[in-house]
Design a protein around this motif. Structure first.
Motif, PDB file in Angstrom:
ATOM      1  N   LYS A   1      25.947 -15.940 -20.518  1.00  0.00           N
ATOM      2  CA  LYS A   1      26.096 -17.535 -21.168  1.00  0.00           C
ATOM      3  C   LYS A   1      24.283 -17.782 -20.758  1.00  0.00           C
ATOM      4  CE  LYS A   1      29.482 -18.648 -18.141  1.00  0.00           C
ATOM      5  NZ  LYS A   1      30.232 -19.804 -17.768  1.00  0.00           N
ATOM      6  N   MET A   2      24.115 -16.895 -20.614  1.00  0.00           N
ATOM      7  CA  MET A   2      22.007 -16.816 -20.640  1.00  0.00           C
ATOM      8  C   MET A   2      21.379 -16.835 -21.787  1.00  0.00           C
ATOM      9  SD  MET A   2      20.195 -15.573 -17.427  1.00  0.00           S
ATOM     10  CE  MET A   2      19.904 -13.904 -17.792  1.00  0.00           C
TER      11      MET A   2
ATOM     12  N   GLY B   1      26.815 -22.805 -21.253  1.00  0.00           N
ATOM     13  CA  GLY B   1      25.433 -22.374 -21.180  1.00  0.00           C
ATOM     14  C   GLY B   1      24.355 -22.565 -20.545  1.00  0.00           C
TER      15      GLY B   1
ATOM     16  N   MET C   1      24.000 -26.989 -15.155  1.00  0.00           N
ATOM     17  CA  MET C   1      25.310 -26.839 -15.435  1.00  0.00           C
ATOM     18  C   MET C   1      25.956 -28.181 -15.643  1.00  0.00           C
ATOM     19  SD  MET C   1      25.079 -23.115 -16.427  1.00  0.00           S
ATOM     20  CE  MET C   1      26.267 -22.590 -17.568  1.00  0.00           C
TER      21      MET C   1
ATOM     22  N   SER D   1      21.090 -12.493 -13.984  1.00  0.00           N
ATOM     23  CA  SER D   1      22.234 -12.153 -15.214  1.00  0.00           C
ATOM     24  C   SER D   1      23.609 -11.497 -14.973  1.00  0.00           C
ATOM     25  CB  SER D   1      21.262 -10.587 -15.634  1.00  0.00           C
ATOM     26  OG  SER D   1      20.319 -10.890 -16.573  1.00  0.00           O
TER      27      SER D   1
ATOM     28  N   THR E   1      25.177 -12.837 -12.876  1.00  0.00           N
ATOM     29  CA  THR E   1      26.244 -14.339 -12.573  1.00  0.00           C
ATOM     30  C   THR E   1      26.223 -14.097 -14.377  1.00  0.00           C
ATOM     31  OG1 THR E   1      25.876 -14.215 -10.098  1.00  0.00           O
ATOM     32  CG2 THR E   1      26.507 -15.732 -11.859  1.00  0.00           C
ATOM     33  N   TYR E   2      25.426 -14.538 -15.166  1.00  0.00           N
ATOM     34  CA  TYR E   2      25.165 -14.983 -15.942  1.00  0.00           C
ATOM     35  C   TYR E   2      24.860 -14.795 -17.519  1.00  0.00           C
ATOM     36  CZ  TYR E   2      25.055 -19.169 -12.411  1.00  0.00           C
ATOM     37  OH  TYR E   2      25.400 -20.225 -11.256  1.00  0.00           O
ATOM     38  N   SER E   3      24.565 -13.361 -17.499  1.00  0.00           N
ATOM     39  CA  SER E   3      24.703 -12.735 -18.589  1.00  0.00           C
ATOM     40  C   SER E   3      24.925 -13.305 -19.716  1.00  0.00           C
ATOM     41  CB  SER E   3      24.409 -11.151 -18.541  1.00  0.00           C
ATOM     42  OG  SER E   3      25.900 -10.437 -18.163  1.00  0.00           O
TER      43      SER E   3
ATOM     44  N   GLU F   1      20.064 -19.436  -8.480  1.00  0.00           N
ATOM     45  CA  GLU F   1      21.453 -19.551  -8.752  1.00  0.00           C
ATOM     46  C   GLU F   1      22.096 -20.987  -8.601  1.00  0.00           C
ATOM     47  OE1 GLU F   1      25.436 -17.213  -8.736  1.00  0.00           O
ATOM     48  OE2 GLU F   1      22.819 -16.027  -8.345  1.00  0.00           O
TER      49      GLU F   1
ATOM     50  N   ILE G   1      20.557 -23.422 -10.535  1.00  0.00           N
ATOM     51  CA  ILE G   1      21.334 -23.434 -12.725  1.00  0.00           C
ATOM     52  C   ILE G   1      22.784 -23.962 -12.250  1.00  0.00           C
ATOM     53  CG2 ILE G   1      22.422 -21.724 -13.802  1.00  0.00           C
ATOM     54  CD1 ILE G   1      19.952 -19.807 -13.164  1.00  0.00           C
ATOM     55  N   GLU G   2      23.555 -23.277 -11.535  1.00  0.00           N
ATOM     56  CA  GLU G   2      24.916 -24.253 -10.654  1.00  0.00           C
ATOM     57  C   GLU G   2      25.061 -25.844 -11.070  1.00  0.00           C
ATOM     58  OE1 GLU G   2      28.613 -24.232  -7.919  1.00  0.00           O
ATOM     59  OE2 GLU G   2      26.868 -23.017  -7.165  1.00  0.00           O
TER      60      GLU G   2
END
Length: 335
Positions: free
Chosen positions: A178-179, A141, A134, A172, A174-176, A127, A130-131
């Motif tokens: 926009k993933m 996304g 982004m 998912s 956290t990001y479902s 995570e 990914i943070e």
């Protein structure tokens, strides 16, 4: 400039079209009474709560060299001009590479309020990674890729794919919304899609066989073994779309892998896709003819998709998705 890397980039992008996405096996019937005005046909769509001019995502390739970053920067400029979503090349390992970071920061600082920009990382990412990815490009996304075939062919690949599904399930939460989970050119079975949907995934890029071939790309730089006998490996794009749509009617599906023409795009949307992704074919025009040729290709692609819509008598993307079709040939056999 690293000439060896540049040569690898250009040769692999030009040569990697050995598969068949099987769009020719989708039969559509002509509508002699379209009862619409061509000028009123709309190709607008929406992704991640942003309107887009056409349901097409421009997928960049990994950087790795000065030429690679120049190519991706040009693709981003095209995305801005056409108001199309843009996915950057893989951000894995690019946080410590100054050249990579500079290219990505340029995108993050661009005036792109009308452009959907996607980060790009391995589905093994945590995570925090990914943070960071982004935030670096201020993306809307993130695309998380599955590339087991690429890694096993690579001479220095990471072949540990344990617990990837569990990681996706965790992300998912956290990001479902926009993933995107994306295969890399090998396609997806219905069982694979079922598992991803169960894990909370809402967007999938099936990336089927028929376009850029990552087994071939890795084989070109593997001097230990020859895997050319596996060039035909993979699930054709058309079959992958049908697999995914059979799994879920709510799932948002991106179709990539061998998308070359407006007719390909129309057929992909008719059989179940919500968007298409292009990279290899667009890159061929860019490498051979520069920005103007790539721009002309995109203009032609959009225009000819509208022509197909006119011939079918549909005036927008939602109507296009409801057009009747029949399946013939090889695709019918494997279904």
């Amino acid at each position: 400039m690293d000439n060896q890397k540049d040569l690898y980039l250009e040769n692999s992008l030009i040569s990697s079209f050995v598969g068949n996405p099987l769009f020719d096996d989708i039969y559509l019937e002509h509508n002699s009474l379209p009862e619409i005005n061509f000028d009123e046909i709309s190709t607008e769509s929406e992704i991640f709560d942003k309107k887009i001019s056409f349901p097409l995502i421009i997928n960049a390739m990994v950087g790795g060299s000065e030429k690679g970053f120049d190519v991706n920067q040009t693709l981003f400029s095209l995305a801005m001009e056409f108001k199309l979503p843009f996915s950057v090349g893989s951000q894995d390992g690019n946080f410590d590479n100054e050249e990579s970071k500079l290219y990505l920061e340029r995108i993050g600082e661009s005036e792109k309020s009308e452009v959907v920009v996607l980060s790009n990382l391995s589905a093994k990412s945590d995570e925090k990674s990914i943070e960071n990815a982004m935030n670096l490009i201020n993306s809307d996304g993130v695309t998380l890729y599955l590339n087991s075939a690429q890694e096993i062919i690579s001479s220095d690949g990471d072949t540990n794919f344990r617990n990837v599904l569990e990681n996706i399930r965790k992300l998912s939460k956290t990001y479902s919304s926009k993933m995107i989970i994306k295969e890399k050119s090998m396609g997806m079975t219905k069982l694979t899609v079922d598992k991803l949907v169960d894990a909370g995934v809402k967007y999938i890029d099936v990336s089927g066989s028929g376009g850029t071939n990552f087994i071939e790309m890795e084989n070109l730089r593997n001097y230990k073994e020859d895997f050319s006998d596996l060039y035909s490996w993979g699930i054709p794009t058309a079959k992958s779309i049908i697999n995914a749509r059979e799994s879920s009617q709510m799932l948002k599906i991106i179709a990539s892998g061998g998308i070359k023409t407006g007719l390909d795009i129309a057929k992909a949307l008719i059989i179940g896709a919500d968007y298409v992704g292009v990279s290899g074919e667009l890159l061929k025009y860019l490498l051979h003819g520069g920005y103007d040729q790539a721009k002309n290709y995109l203009e032609d692609l959009i225009y000819k998709t509208k022509v197909v819509m006119f011939l079918l008598g549909v005036k927008n993307i939602e109507e296009l998705k409801n057009v009747d079709y029949k399946i013939v040939g090889r695709l019918k056999e494997i279904l």
